[in-house]
Design a protein around this motif. Structure first.
Motif, mmCIF file in Angstrom:
data_model
loop_
_atom_site.group_PDB
_atom_site.id
_atom_site.type_symbol
_atom_site.label_atom_id
_atom_site.label_comp_id
_atom_site.label_asym_id
_atom_site.label_seq_id
_atom_site.Cartn_x
_atom_site.Cartn_y
_atom_site.Cartn_z
ATOM 1 N N ILE A 172 39.019 -11.875 -140.145
ATOM 2 C CA ILE A 172 37.650 -11.975 -139.934
ATOM 3 C C ILE A 172 37.363 -11.110 -138.699
ATOM 4 C CG2 ILE A 172 37.565 -14.009 -138.617
ATOM 5 C CD1 ILE A 172 34.936 -14.451 -140.313
ATOM 6 N N SER A 173 36.416 -10.306 -138.310
ATOM 7 C CA SER A 173 36.000 -9.688 -137.348
ATOM 8 C C SER A 173 34.395 -9.459 -137.214
ATOM 9 C CB SER A 173 36.715 -8.284 -137.201
ATOM 10 O OG SER A 173 36.213 -7.665 -138.261
ATOM 11 N N ARG A 174 33.774 -9.271 -136.160
ATOM 12 C CA ARG A 174 32.351 -9.287 -135.713
ATOM 13 C C ARG A 174 32.024 -7.885 -134.975
ATOM 14 N NH1 ARG A 174 29.991 -14.689 -133.776
ATOM 15 N NH2 ARG A 174 28.340 -13.984 -132.390
ATOM 16 N N ASP A 175 31.105 -7.324 -135.425
ATOM 17 C CA ASP A 175 30.340 -6.127 -134.551
ATOM 18 C C ASP A 175 28.901 -6.878 -134.093
ATOM 19 O OD1 ASP A 175 29.011 -3.977 -133.571
ATOM 20 O OD2 ASP A 175 29.910 -2.726 -135.071
ATOM 21 N N ASN A 176 29.134 -7.227 -132.699
ATOM 22 C CA ASN A 176 27.845 -7.817 -132.253
ATOM 23 C C ASN A 176 26.534 -6.955 -132.108
ATOM 24 O OD1 ASN A 176 29.132 -10.315 -131.654
ATOM 25 N ND2 ASN A 176 29.940 -9.729 -130.013
ATOM 26 N N THR A 206 33.332 -17.637 -134.033
ATOM 27 C CA THR A 206 32.011 -18.037 -133.003
ATOM 28 C C THR A 206 31.871 -16.974 -131.948
ATOM 29 O OG1 THR A 206 33.814 -19.324 -131.617
ATOM 30 C CG2 THR A 206 32.979 -20.321 -133.427
ATOM 31 N N SER A 207 30.907 -17.241 -131.121
ATOM 32 C CA SER A 207 30.392 -16.223 -130.281
ATOM 33 C C SER A 207 31.198 -16.026 -129.094
ATOM 34 C CB SER A 207 28.934 -16.770 -129.541
ATOM 35 O OG SER A 207 29.122 -18.309 -128.928
ATOM 36 N N ASP A 208 32.311 -17.203 -129.009
ATOM 37 C CA ASP A 208 33.337 -17.019 -127.882
ATOM 38 C C ASP A 208 34.612 -16.112 -128.599
ATOM 39 O OD1 ASP A 208 34.688 -20.365 -127.830
ATOM 40 O OD2 ASP A 208 34.646 -18.916 -129.316
ATOM 41 N N LEU A 264 22.767 -19.299 -136.685
ATOM 42 C CA LEU A 264 21.819 -18.702 -135.339
ATOM 43 C C LEU A 264 20.957 -19.427 -134.618
ATOM 44 C CD1 LEU A 264 20.624 -15.953 -137.964
ATOM 45 C CD2 LEU A 264 23.015 -16.040 -136.840
ATOM 46 N N LEU A 265 20.734 -19.078 -133.361
ATOM 47 C CA LEU A 265 19.869 -19.632 -132.420
ATOM 48 C C LEU A 265 18.473 -18.700 -132.738
ATOM 49 C CD1 LEU A 265 18.932 -21.814 -130.325
ATOM 50 C CD2 LEU A 265 19.949 -20.247 -128.691
ATOM 51 N N LEU A 266 17.359 -19.287 -133.129
ATOM 52 C CA LEU A 266 16.332 -18.428 -133.375
ATOM 53 C C LEU A 266 15.472 -18.352 -132.150
ATOM 54 C CD1 LEU A 266 14.922 -19.927 -136.760
ATOM 55 C CD2 LEU A 266 16.632 -17.847 -136.459
ATOM 56 N N ASP A 267 15.436 -18.940 -131.206
ATOM 57 C CA ASP A 267 14.809 -18.739 -129.948
ATOM 58 C C ASP A 267 15.100 -19.761 -128.762
ATOM 59 O OD1 ASP A 267 12.521 -21.248 -129.333
ATOM 60 O OD2 ASP A 267 12.978 -20.823 -131.622
ATOM 61 N N ARG A 268 15.253 -19.242 -127.572
ATOM 62 C CA ARG A 268 15.632 -20.034 -126.312
ATOM 63 C C ARG A 268 14.768 -21.019 -126.093
ATOM 64 N NH1 ARG A 268 17.607 -16.412 -121.581
ATOM 65 N NH2 ARG A 268 15.457 -15.374 -121.975
ATOM 66 N N VAL A 269 13.599 -20.819 -126.097
ATOM 67 C CA VAL A 269 12.509 -22.021 -125.607
ATOM 68 C C VAL A 269 12.543 -23.366 -126.648
ATOM 69 C CG1 VAL A 269 10.257 -22.648 -125.218
ATOM 70 C CG2 VAL A 269 11.092 -20.317 -124.884
ATOM 71 N N TRP A 270 12.321 -23.092 -127.825
ATOM 72 C CA TRP A 270 12.323 -24.244 -128.670
ATOM 73 C C TRP A 270 13.757 -24.656 -129.231
ATOM 74 C CZ3 TRP A 270 8.282 -26.757 -127.989
ATOM 75 C CH2 TRP A 270 6.794 -26.011 -127.250
ATOM 76 N N ILE A 275 23.600 -15.187 -132.490
ATOM 77 C CA ILE A 275 24.649 -15.658 -133.428
ATOM 78 C C ILE A 275 25.660 -16.633 -132.665
ATOM 79 C CG2 ILE A 275 25.911 -15.090 -135.247
ATOM 80 C CD1 ILE A 275 24.579 -12.246 -135.478
ATOM 81 N N ASP A 276 25.632 -17.844 -133.029
ATOM 82 C CA ASP A 276 26.545 -18.679 -132.613
ATOM 83 C C ASP A 276 27.814 -18.528 -133.478
ATOM 84 O OD1 ASP A 276 24.496 -21.295 -131.451
ATOM 85 O OD2 ASP A 276 25.062 -19.497 -130.700
ATOM 86 N N ALA A 277 27.838 -18.422 -134.761
ATOM 87 C CA ALA A 277 28.910 -18.296 -135.489
ATOM 88 C C ALA A 277 28.677 -17.790 -136.837
ATOM 89 C CB ALA A 277 29.310 -19.776 -135.923
ATOM 90 N N MET A 278 29.510 -16.878 -137.590
ATOM 91 C CA MET A 278 29.278 -16.453 -138.711
ATOM 92 C C MET A 278 30.728 -16.604 -139.590
ATOM 93 S SD MET A 278 27.097 -12.839 -138.507
ATOM 94 C CE MET A 278 26.704 -12.775 -140.074
#
Length: 122
Positions: A69-73, A52-54, A99-105, A31-34
């Motif tokens: 806003i808060s996040r539970d990874n 964001t993820s950072d 979201l990033l669905l997959d690392r390859v594509w 998840i890059d951002a929510m």
């Protein structure tokens, strides 16, 4: 298939609090951002807050100091704690995720939840 499921909306008096939750489920790599957006009747959808993820966060000026806003990874869940609610906060609140669905594509998903109504009475 990715799903964003929101919960926590409702009716509250001015000055009260609500907590919204949005859980992302399905197959994705990261998840890059929510974030949360809202849309009041007759108005455009606007950003309320995002994270964001950072760990960085951004808020609309109108909610700064009142909403958090808060996040539970581990749970792929983002929360919006809303305090000191005002009638002008009344809107449908939508969860948003990048979201990033997959690392390859490196396919991505950018989507919305179904929305949850928040009504603040004066």
């Amino acid at each position: 298939q990715v799903q964003l499921v929101e919960s926590g909306g409702g009716l509250v008096q001015a000055g009260g609090s609500l907590r919204l939750s949005c859980a992302a489920s399905g197959s994705f790599f990261s998840i890059d951002a929510m974030g949360w957006y809202r849309q009041a009747p007759g108005k455009q959808r606007e950003l309320v807050a995002d994270t964001t993820s950072d760990g960085s966060t951004k808020y609309a000026d109108s909610v700064l100091g009142r909403f958090t806003i808060s996040r539970d990874n581990a749970k792929n869940t983002v929360y919006l704690q809303m305090n000191s609610l005002k009638p002008e906060d009344t809107a449908v609140y939508y969860c948003n995720a990048d979201l990033l669905l997959d690392r390859v594509w490196r396919r991505r998903y950018y989507g919305w939840g179904q929305g949850t109504q928040v009504t603040v009475s004066s």
